[in-house]
Write an enzyme that holds these catalytic residues in place. Sequence first.
Site, short mmCIF file in Angstrom:
data_model
loop_
_atom_site.label_atom_id
_atom_site.label_comp_id
_atom_site.label_asym_id
_atom_site.label_seq_id
_atom_site.Cartn_x
_atom_site.Cartn_y
_atom_site.Cartn_z
N CYS A 190 13.14 33.15 39.00
CA CYS A 190 14.06 34.12 38.37
C CYS A 190 13.62 34.25 36.91
O CYS A 190 14.34 33.87 35.99
CB CYS A 190 15.50 33.65 38.47
SG CYS A 190 16.09 33.29 40.13
N ALA A 191 12.44 34.80 36.70
CA ALA A 191 11.77 34.69 35.41
C ALA A 191 12.43 35.50 34.31
O ALA A 191 12.34 35.13 33.13
CB ALA A 191 10.30 35.10 35.55
N ASP A 219 10.81 38.24 39.66
CA ASP A 219 12.12 38.76 39.31
C ASP A 219 12.42 39.97 40.18
O ASP A 219 11.51 40.57 40.77
CB ASP A 219 12.19 39.13 37.83
CG ASP A 219 13.62 39.09 37.30
OD1 ASP A 219 14.07 38.01 36.89
OD2 ASP A 219 14.29 40.13 37.32
N ARG A 269 12.41 44.02 33.51
CA ARG A 269 12.28 42.69 32.90
C ARG A 269 10.85 42.18 33.01
O ARG A 269 10.32 41.59 32.06
CB ARG A 269 13.26 41.72 33.55
CG ARG A 269 14.70 41.92 33.14
CD ARG A 269 15.58 40.75 33.52
NE ARG A 269 15.76 40.63 34.96
CZ ARG A 269 16.80 41.11 35.62
NH1 ARG A 269 17.74 41.77 34.97
NH2 ARG A 269 16.91 40.95 36.93
N CYS A 329 22.63 28.57 32.59
CA CYS A 329 23.19 28.50 31.23
C CYS A 329 24.71 28.56 31.33
O CYS A 329 25.37 29.30 30.60
CB CYS A 329 22.63 29.59 30.33
SG CYS A 329 22.80 31.28 30.96
N ASP A 380 15.85 29.50 37.60
CA ASP A 380 16.76 29.70 36.47
C ASP A 380 17.77 30.74 36.94
O ASP A 380 17.62 31.93 36.72
CB ASP A 380 15.98 30.18 35.25
CG ASP A 380 16.83 30.29 34.01
OD1 ASP A 380 17.99 29.83 34.04
OD2 ASP A 380 16.35 30.86 33.01
N LYS A 427 10.75 30.88 29.94
CA LYS A 427 10.34 29.59 30.49
C LYS A 427 8.95 29.68 31.11
O LYS A 427 8.22 28.68 31.15
CB LYS A 427 11.38 29.10 31.49
CG LYS A 427 12.74 28.83 30.84
CD LYS A 427 13.78 28.40 31.85
CE LYS A 427 15.14 28.22 31.17
NZ LYS A 427 15.69 29.52 30.70
#
Length: 450
Positions: free
Chosen positions: A260-261, A284, A289, A383, A330, A266
């Site tokens: 999930c870049a 992704d 993105r 997050c 992520d 990262k």
Amino acid sequence: MTPSARVAAAIALLGALEDQCFAPGARRRPADAVAADFFRDRRFIGGGDRRAVAEMAWGVVRQRLRLDWHLSRIGMAATPRLLVLARMLLDGDKSGAGDDHGRTRQAAEAVFDGTHYGPPVLDAGERRAAAALAGRPLVDRAMPDGPRLNLPDWVLPSFRQRFGDALAAEAAALEGDAPVDLRANLLKTDRGRAAALLAGEGIGSTPTPFSPWGLRLPARRPITGAAAYREGLVEVQDEGSQLIALLADARPGMRVADYCAGAAGKTLAMAATMGNRGKITACDTSAARLEGAAKRLKRAGVDNAERHLLEPGDRWAKRRAGSFDRVLVDAPCTGTGTWRRNPDARLRTQPADLAELVAVQHDILVRAAELVRPGGRLIYATCSLLPEENEAQMDRFLAQAAGFAPVPLDGLWGALLPGVAAPCAGPWLSLSPGAQGTDGFFCAVLERAA
């Protein structure tokens, strides 16, 4: 712009935010995107005025839960006009709109009533509201826990579970200013040299307490114009995000998938620990993105990365099952750990979003796990500060997925940074603004049986 014109612009911006972000049925766009469109359509607003208008609007957004409570208590609807007025009276006029007159009722009414050069003018109801609010504290002892702590009611049970007696301190930290953290790009420099280069441009920094690559700036300031940034020697990345890349332990020669870049923050960090040797694939579901990631990869000097757009019916994952040494997930999440940076998310995110995201996270985990080779590792990160998205996800996955076992944080951290104390106790990395000074992050490392 005159002070009153700034107020009028802030009211208009808040109206756009309400319509597109917060109102029932709204698209719930990120507030910064709405603000960017607002100012793009008003290029006549200069830089200083733009900052003042934005600060006035963001001040309302940051304190919206409390302002709503105050207005509800006096029987007034939370219109953009009343929200601006209430914020000036309750939280002080920090935008410059009132010519530094402060928080007095007379100063606020003077700005609204045209004493400072023109409209908007208070109507009778707004005058009554001003009279009722003047002199009150922003944080009132009569407030229930939600507005008192500046947290939506729906997160309180989960936050209490997560923080216990530290809830008030963590809530206060989540209101504070977020630092600007940089990551030295090991493909081009090291932390010491990066700090020296920044200092040469008049940008002071200090090493971050946990990340061996991080530099923290003493105050928020633009960094993209600095030569060290333009030349790819540093990247903007919160220290917590850096630590997730650290725990991935991507080494030279490995095959790594950043599942999930997103914008590839990262990916960049892991490519650096790999020394540009091996292969890293940034995946992704958003072509935009990934296109943005391409520019960052080029600036950083990364040449061992490829990008892959995940689409319905895509057989990429099936063809590469069991072939990656490291797979980082992520995961999309509520972002509760970033609320000090994104205060509008306190208002946009709803309980239904959490339920939907928990299901999506589990589905992504199951699919990403198939990519991990025997003896390889699956790294799950969010997050978020909510246990439902973190520890509970690990409990569910480990109960259902055969062949995966936790890699405890203490042993992993000790192997990566011998002699350096881990930032937290427990089997997983769990960070928060109050305890570690980072954004709120969670990271779990799982190893697949050989």
